[in-house]
Write a protein that holds these residues in place. Structure first.
Motif, PDB file in Angstrom:
ATOM      1  N   ASN A 170       1.098  -1.294   0.049  1.00 44.80           N
ATOM      2  CA  ASN A 170      -0.081  -0.060   0.038  1.00 44.80           C
ATOM      3  C   ASN A 170       1.050   1.262   0.069  1.00 44.80           C
ATOM      4  OD1 ASN A 170      -2.213   1.746   0.137  1.00 44.80           O
ATOM      5  ND2 ASN A 170      -2.335   1.463   2.440  1.00 44.80           N
ATOM      6  N   GLN A 171       0.890   2.089  -1.282  1.00 48.06           N
ATOM      7  CA  GLN A 171       1.607   3.178  -1.077  1.00 48.06           C
ATOM      8  C   GLN A 171       0.843   4.434  -0.305  1.00 48.06           C
ATOM      9  OE1 GLN A 171       3.567   5.907  -4.560  1.00 48.06           O
ATOM     10  NE2 GLN A 171       3.521   4.095  -4.897  1.00 48.06           N
ATOM     11  N   VAL A 172       1.503   5.215   0.650  1.00 41.65           N
ATOM     12  CA  VAL A 172       0.812   6.117   1.384  1.00 41.65           C
ATOM     13  C   VAL A 172       1.881   7.270   1.350  1.00 41.65           C
ATOM     14  CG1 VAL A 172      -0.789   4.722   2.272  1.00 41.65           C
ATOM     15  CG2 VAL A 172       1.178   5.105   3.489  1.00 41.65           C
ATOM     16  N   CYS A 173       1.333   8.497   1.991  1.00 41.73           N
ATOM     17  CA  CYS A 173       2.057   9.588   2.341  1.00 41.73           C
ATOM     18  C   CYS A 173       2.606   9.129   4.022  1.00 41.73           C
ATOM     19  CB  CYS A 173       1.238  10.810   2.374  1.00 41.73           C
ATOM     20  SG  CYS A 173       2.258  12.398   2.601  1.00 41.73           S
ATOM     21  N   TYR A 174       3.650   9.271   3.990  1.00 43.92           N
ATOM     22  CA  TYR A 174       4.303   8.935   5.388  1.00 43.92           C
ATOM     23  C   TYR A 174       5.676   9.644   5.696  1.00 43.92           C
ATOM     24  CZ  TYR A 174       5.069   5.699   9.287  1.00 43.92           C
ATOM     25  OH  TYR A 174       5.342   5.106  10.397  1.00 43.92           O
ATOM     26  N   SER A 175       5.612  10.369   6.565  1.00 44.10           N
ATOM     27  CA  SER A 175       6.658  11.524   6.664  1.00 44.10           C
ATOM     28  C   SER A 175       6.943  11.912   8.052  1.00 44.10           C
ATOM     29  CB  SER A 175       6.658  12.722   5.674  1.00 44.10           C
ATOM     30  OG  SER A 175       5.549  13.622   6.145  1.00 44.10           O
ATOM     31  N   LEU A 176       7.759  12.723   8.480  1.00 46.22           N
ATOM     32  CA  LEU A 176       7.949  13.503   9.890  1.00 46.22           C
ATOM     33  C   LEU A 176       6.867  14.423   9.995  1.00 46.22           C
ATOM     34  CD1 LEU A 176      11.844  14.054   9.762  1.00 46.22           C
ATOM     35  CD2 LEU A 176      10.593  12.278  10.817  1.00 46.22           C
ATOM     36  N   LEU A 177       6.466  14.916   8.953  1.00 47.21           N
ATOM     37  CA  LEU A 177       5.130  15.606   9.121  1.00 47.21           C
ATOM     38  C   LEU A 177       3.934  15.133   9.021  1.00 47.21           C
ATOM     39  CD1 LEU A 177       6.232  18.391   6.416  1.00 47.21           C
ATOM     40  CD2 LEU A 177       6.302  18.633   8.668  1.00 47.21           C
ATOM     41  N   ASP A 178       3.739  13.769   8.639  1.00 47.82           N
ATOM     42  CA  ASP A 178       2.468  13.118   8.386  1.00 47.82           C
ATOM     43  C   ASP A 178       2.745  11.719   8.980  1.00 47.82           C
ATOM     44  OD1 ASP A 178       0.134  11.817   7.696  1.00 47.82           O
ATOM     45  OD2 ASP A 178       0.506  11.860   5.618  1.00 47.82           O
ATOM     46  N   GLN A 179       2.160  11.516  10.338  1.00 49.12           N
ATOM     47  CA  GLN A 179       2.468  10.099  10.912  1.00 49.12           C
ATOM     48  C   GLN A 179       1.209   9.336  10.950  1.00 49.12           C
ATOM     49  OE1 GLN A 179       5.603   8.917  12.869  1.00 49.12           O
ATOM     50  NE2 GLN A 179       6.047  10.047  11.157  1.00 49.12           N
ATOM     51  N   GLY A 238       1.524  22.571  11.928  1.00 48.27           N
ATOM     52  CA  GLY A 238       1.529  23.698  12.830  1.00 48.27           C
ATOM     53  C   GLY A 238       2.353  24.676  12.020  1.00 48.27           C
ATOM     54  N   GLY A 239       2.638  24.763  11.115  1.00 45.10           N
ATOM     55  CA  GLY A 239       3.111  26.007  10.336  1.00 45.10           C
ATOM     56  C   GLY A 239       4.687  26.087  10.133  1.00 45.10           C
ATOM     57  N   TRP A 240       5.056  27.326   9.488  1.00 45.62           N
ATOM     58  CA  TRP A 240       6.502  27.335   8.978  1.00 45.62           C
ATOM     59  C   TRP A 240       7.361  27.342  10.201  1.00 45.62           C
ATOM     60  CZ3 TRP A 240       8.444  26.267   4.572  1.00 45.62           C
ATOM     61  CH2 TRP A 240       9.582  26.627   4.140  1.00 45.62           C
ATOM     62  N   GLN A 241       7.328  28.112  11.448  1.00 38.25           N
ATOM     63  CA  GLN A 241       7.972  28.158  12.474  1.00 38.25           C
ATOM     64  C   GLN A 241       8.366  26.686  13.091  1.00 38.25           C
ATOM     65  OE1 GLN A 241       9.947  30.953  13.173  1.00 38.25           O
ATOM     66  NE2 GLN A 241       8.874  31.646  11.267  1.00 38.25           N
ATOM     67  N   SER A 242       7.173  25.965  13.324  1.00 38.84           N
ATOM     68  CA  SER A 242       7.460  24.551  13.714  1.00 38.84           C
ATOM     69  C   SER A 242       8.181  23.814  12.761  1.00 38.84           C
ATOM     70  CB  SER A 242       5.936  24.033  14.040  1.00 38.84           C
ATOM     71  OG  SER A 242       5.127  24.674  14.848  1.00 38.84           O
ATOM     72  N   PHE A 243       8.037  24.053  11.508  1.00 45.25           N
ATOM     73  CA  PHE A 243       8.778  23.458  10.599  1.00 45.25           C
ATOM     74  C   PHE A 243      10.385  23.705  10.563  1.00 45.25           C
ATOM     75  CE2 PHE A 243      10.293  22.993   6.015  1.00 45.25           C
ATOM     76  CZ  PHE A 243      10.370  21.716   5.959  1.00 45.25           C
ATOM     77  N   GLN A 244      10.588  25.103  10.851  1.00 49.62           N
ATOM     78  CA  GLN A 244      11.830  25.545  10.913  1.00 49.62           C
ATOM     79  C   GLN A 244      12.591  24.823  12.117  1.00 49.62           C
ATOM     80  OE1 GLN A 244      13.912  27.322   8.993  1.00 49.62           O
ATOM     81  NE2 GLN A 244      12.181  27.170   7.290  1.00 49.62           N
ATOM     82  N   THR A 245      11.888  24.793  13.159  1.00 50.57           N
ATOM     83  CA  THR A 245      12.462  23.943  14.241  1.00 50.57           C
ATOM     84  C   THR A 245      12.928  22.312  14.136  1.00 50.57           C
ATOM     85  OG1 THR A 245      11.088  25.277  15.954  1.00 50.57           O
ATOM     86  CG2 THR A 245      12.026  23.315  16.790  1.00 50.57           C
ATOM     87  N   LEU A 246      12.141  21.881  13.535  1.00 56.14           N
ATOM     88  CA  LEU A 246      12.244  20.445  12.787  1.00 56.14           C
ATOM     89  C   LEU A 246      13.609  20.452  11.948  1.00 56.14           C
ATOM     90  CD1 LEU A 246      11.772  17.546  12.552  1.00 56.14           C
ATOM     91  CD2 LEU A 246       9.990  18.151  10.622  1.00 56.14           C
ATOM     92  N   LEU A 247      13.517  21.592  11.121  1.00 60.14           N
ATOM     93  CA  LEU A 247      14.675  21.567  10.061  1.00 60.14           C
ATOM     94  C   LEU A 247      15.977  21.678  10.966  1.00 60.14           C
ATOM     95  CD1 LEU A 247      13.627  23.530   6.894  1.00 60.14           C
ATOM     96  CD2 LEU A 247      14.097  21.004   7.007  1.00 60.14           C
ATOM     97  N   GLN A 308      15.551  13.011  19.659  1.00 60.53           N
ATOM     98  CA  GLN A 308      15.475  14.113  19.267  1.00 60.53           C
ATOM     99  C   GLN A 308      14.369  14.415  18.420  1.00 60.53           C
ATOM    100  OE1 GLN A 308      19.800  14.411  18.380  1.00 60.53           O
ATOM    101  NE2 GLN A 308      19.484  16.582  19.305  1.00 60.53           N
ATOM    102  N   ILE A 309      14.295  13.500  17.309  1.00 62.17           N
ATOM    103  CA  ILE A 309      13.284  13.535  16.028  1.00 62.17           C
ATOM    104  C   ILE A 309      11.742  13.512  16.743  1.00 62.17           C
ATOM    105  CG2 ILE A 309      12.437  12.765  13.882  1.00 62.17           C
ATOM    106  CD1 ILE A 309      15.443  12.263  13.486  1.00 62.17           C
ATOM    107  N   ASN A 310      11.432  12.459  17.472  1.00 60.98           N
ATOM    108  CA  ASN A 310      10.442  12.163  18.005  1.00 60.98           C
ATOM    109  C   ASN A 310       9.891  13.438  19.101  1.00 60.98           C
ATOM    110  OD1 ASN A 310      10.152   9.727  16.966  1.00 60.98           O
ATOM    111  ND2 ASN A 310      11.054   8.538  18.735  1.00 60.98           N
ATOM    112  N   ALA A 311      10.958  14.148  19.652  1.00 58.31           N
ATOM    113  CA  ALA A 311      10.390  15.271  20.842  1.00 58.31           C
ATOM    114  C   ALA A 311       9.882  16.282  19.767  1.00 58.31           C
ATOM    115  CB  ALA A 311      11.548  15.881  21.553  1.00 58.31           C
ATOM    116  N   ILE A 312      10.235  16.448  18.541  1.00 59.26           N
ATOM    117  CA  ILE A 312       9.850  17.483  17.839  1.00 59.26           C
ATOM    118  C   ILE A 312       8.581  17.186  17.150  1.00 59.26           C
ATOM    119  CG2 ILE A 312      10.475  19.101  15.599  1.00 59.26           C
ATOM    120  CD1 ILE A 312      12.090  19.464  18.244  1.00 59.26           C
ATOM    121  N   ILE A 313       8.698  16.086  16.455  1.00 60.20           N
ATOM    122  CA  ILE A 313       7.277  15.647  15.847  1.00 60.20           C
ATOM    123  C   ILE A 313       6.191  15.305  16.798  1.00 60.20           C
ATOM    124  CG2 ILE A 313       8.610  14.864  13.633  1.00 60.20           C
ATOM    125  CD1 ILE A 313       8.091  12.115  14.515  1.00 60.20           C
ATOM    126  N   GLY A 314       6.472  14.988  17.824  1.00 52.83           N
ATOM    127  CA  GLY A 314       5.317  14.713  18.879  1.00 52.83           C
ATOM    128  C   GLY A 314       4.432  16.060  19.094  1.00 52.83           C
TER     129      GLY A 314
END
Length: 483
Positions: A170-179, A238-247, A308-314
């Motif tokens: 099953n091909q689906v969208c799956y990313s740090l933004l989309d869990q 969550g918007g651009w600022q939250s995304f920048q924190t992830l980056l 570290q990643i989980n703390a952000i995307i959570g």
């Protein structure tokens, strides 16, 4: 180190970093096709580097034709070529299914498709079930090696696998933004041996150094189609600022492993349960990323990285709904923000007949309607009454012996009847559930809860002797259509 290859299905070994060809459609959106010989040469460069698996679709511009040129020029068995069929909503005939498969075979200059992946627009329209059974017949005939799905949610994957339709992926969208795929979807896949092919892992290129500490772009035609789409995911999460924190966090981890941000983002998803591969887009002849993709297999994320990643995307907002819902219900997280560039309209799932007293009847075509003299549903004024409904589709009982799968298919039929009479599932005010085995009550209740969580109609559940041993549950419903 992450292994570069995996067995998607018996006899089908793939590269875990699949090369996605959806951007061919973007490159050709001015109406001019790209040079197939040059594009095939670019595909061969990927294959020579060990990136042997390519993913495309009937609507990815001339991707299938380019793959055919590649196949004939550089070797028939040099790569695994996956495609998709995305039919228009509405009634589809058996001959149309064969024609679609034959068209893909002709374009790809092949006698057998390695993997045909199927997309359904509207589960309330029963044609998607027919399509999958007919595709399975073509698989048995030898035109398709393996059958897969694309953008199916967990409930409908359950229906498919429990109804005897053999799918491997099953091909689906799956990313740090989309869990969304990390929950029930993964559980269903692991239970039934279905693998996930994840797209969107680099969010159309947003998950890269290019966008680190950059101002927020405008969501307009200056962006590529992929960027327009994934900017909507960023906004929803969550918007651009939250995304920048992830980056910023990903950048620190990337520098530690001496790779790129995109590698970290894809590696995280590639290490998730049930994931067989990540699909990374390529603009053939424009900007190849072979070296970048190779780096994906040069390191392993350690526990500290994952924490570290989980703390952000959570802390992100959950993308609404289940896998594929961005194509089926608002908010439409597509390039245009709606379905205007995908489909023109959604035909009525069932035919309707007007009566002399003003009532309108919806007929699903089961043998029971004629035999017992009833309609699937009747609308009188603003009220819709839906008959007791089982998981019947033609001669089949969909969902097998899984009570939850039967329940989901029944609710699809209820929704199809309501849509045919001008209403929506959200307008249901009453459901009545009849179950054969009292031990199934919780599975059925939970399935009902998944579909009616935001609606919460009045409901009754009773144990009953249902007609037909294959049926575990029967449901009737009432809806009121507000003017």
């Amino acid at each position: 180190m992450i292994s570069k290859y995996t067995e998607l299905a018996p006899g089908l070994t793939i590269c875990k970093a699949l090369t996605g060809l959806w951007q061919i459609a973007d490159l050709e959106r001015d109406g001019n096709k790209i040079d197939p010989i040059a594009a095939a040469k670019a595909m061969n460069e990927y294959a020579e580097a060990g990136f042997t698996t390519f993913d495309m679709a009937d609507h990815y511009g001339s991707a299938e034709e380019i793959s055919g040129v590649f196949r004939k020029t550089y070797g028939e068995n040099k790569a695994q070529l996956f495609t998709k069929w995305v039919p228009s909503p509405g009634n589809i005939t058996k001959s149309q299914v064969r024609d679609a498969v034959q068209l893909a075979l002709t374009r790809m200059q092949s006698e057998q498709l390695d993997l045909m992946q199927f997309h359904a627009w509207n589960y309330a329209h029963p044609s998607w079930v027919d399509c999958l059974f007919w595709l399975q017949e073509l698989k048995e005939e030898g035109l398709i090696k393996h059958l897969g799905l694309t953008n199916f949610d967990a409930a409908h994957l359950q229906i498919v696998v429990n109804s005897g339709i053999k799918v491997v992926s099953n091909q689906v969208c799956y990313s740090l933004l989309d869990q969304r795929a990390a929950g029930k979807m993964t559980q269903v896949c692991e239970k039934h041996g279905v693998k996930l092919l994840a797209f969107g892992t680099v969010a159309g290129g947003f998950l890269s150094e290019k966008w680190l500490n950059q101002p927020e772009p405008k969501l307009d035609e200056s962006l590529t189609w992929s960027q327009m789409k994934y900017k909507r995911f960023i906004d929803s999460a969550g918007g651009w600022q939250s995304f920048q924190t992830l980056l910023q966090t990903l950048d620190q981890i990337a520098k530690k492993h001496q790779v790129g941000i995109a590698n970290i983002a894809s590696s995280y998803i590639l290490n998730q349960p049930a994931v067989a591969g990540v699909i990374i887009g390529a603009r053939l002849g424009k900007s190849e990323h072979i070296q970048d993709n190779e780096a994906l297999f040069s390191f392993d994320l350690d526990e500290k990285d994952k924490q570290q990643i989980n703390a952000i995307i959570g802390g992100f907002k959950a993308i609404p709904g289940d896998c594929g819902d961005e194509y089926r219900k608002p908010p439409f997280l597509t390039a245009s923000g709606d379905l205007s560039h995908h489909v023109e309209s959604f035909p009525s799932p069932y035919p309707t007949v007007k009566g002399s007293d003003g009532r309108i009847k919806a007929l699903s075509g089961t043998v029971w309607e004629d035999l017992a003299g009833f309609s699937r549903a009747v609308r009188k004024g603003n009220r819709i009454l839906i008959s007791g409904t089982t998981a019947t589709h033609g001669p089949k009982a969909m969902g097998g012996n899984d009570p939850a799968a039967q329940t989901h298919f029944i609710i699809d039929k209820l929704e199809g009847a309501i849509q045919s009479l001008g209403g929506k599932l959200e307008q249901v005010v009453r459901t009545r559930i009849f179950i054969r085995n009292i031990a199934d009550w919780e599975a059925i209740a939970r399935a009902h809860g998944e579909r009616f969580a935001e609606i919460q109609p009045a409901n009754t559940m009773v144990k009953a002797e249902l007609i037909g041993e294959e049926y575990l549950v029967e449901i009737e419903a009432e809806a009121i259509i507000e003017k």
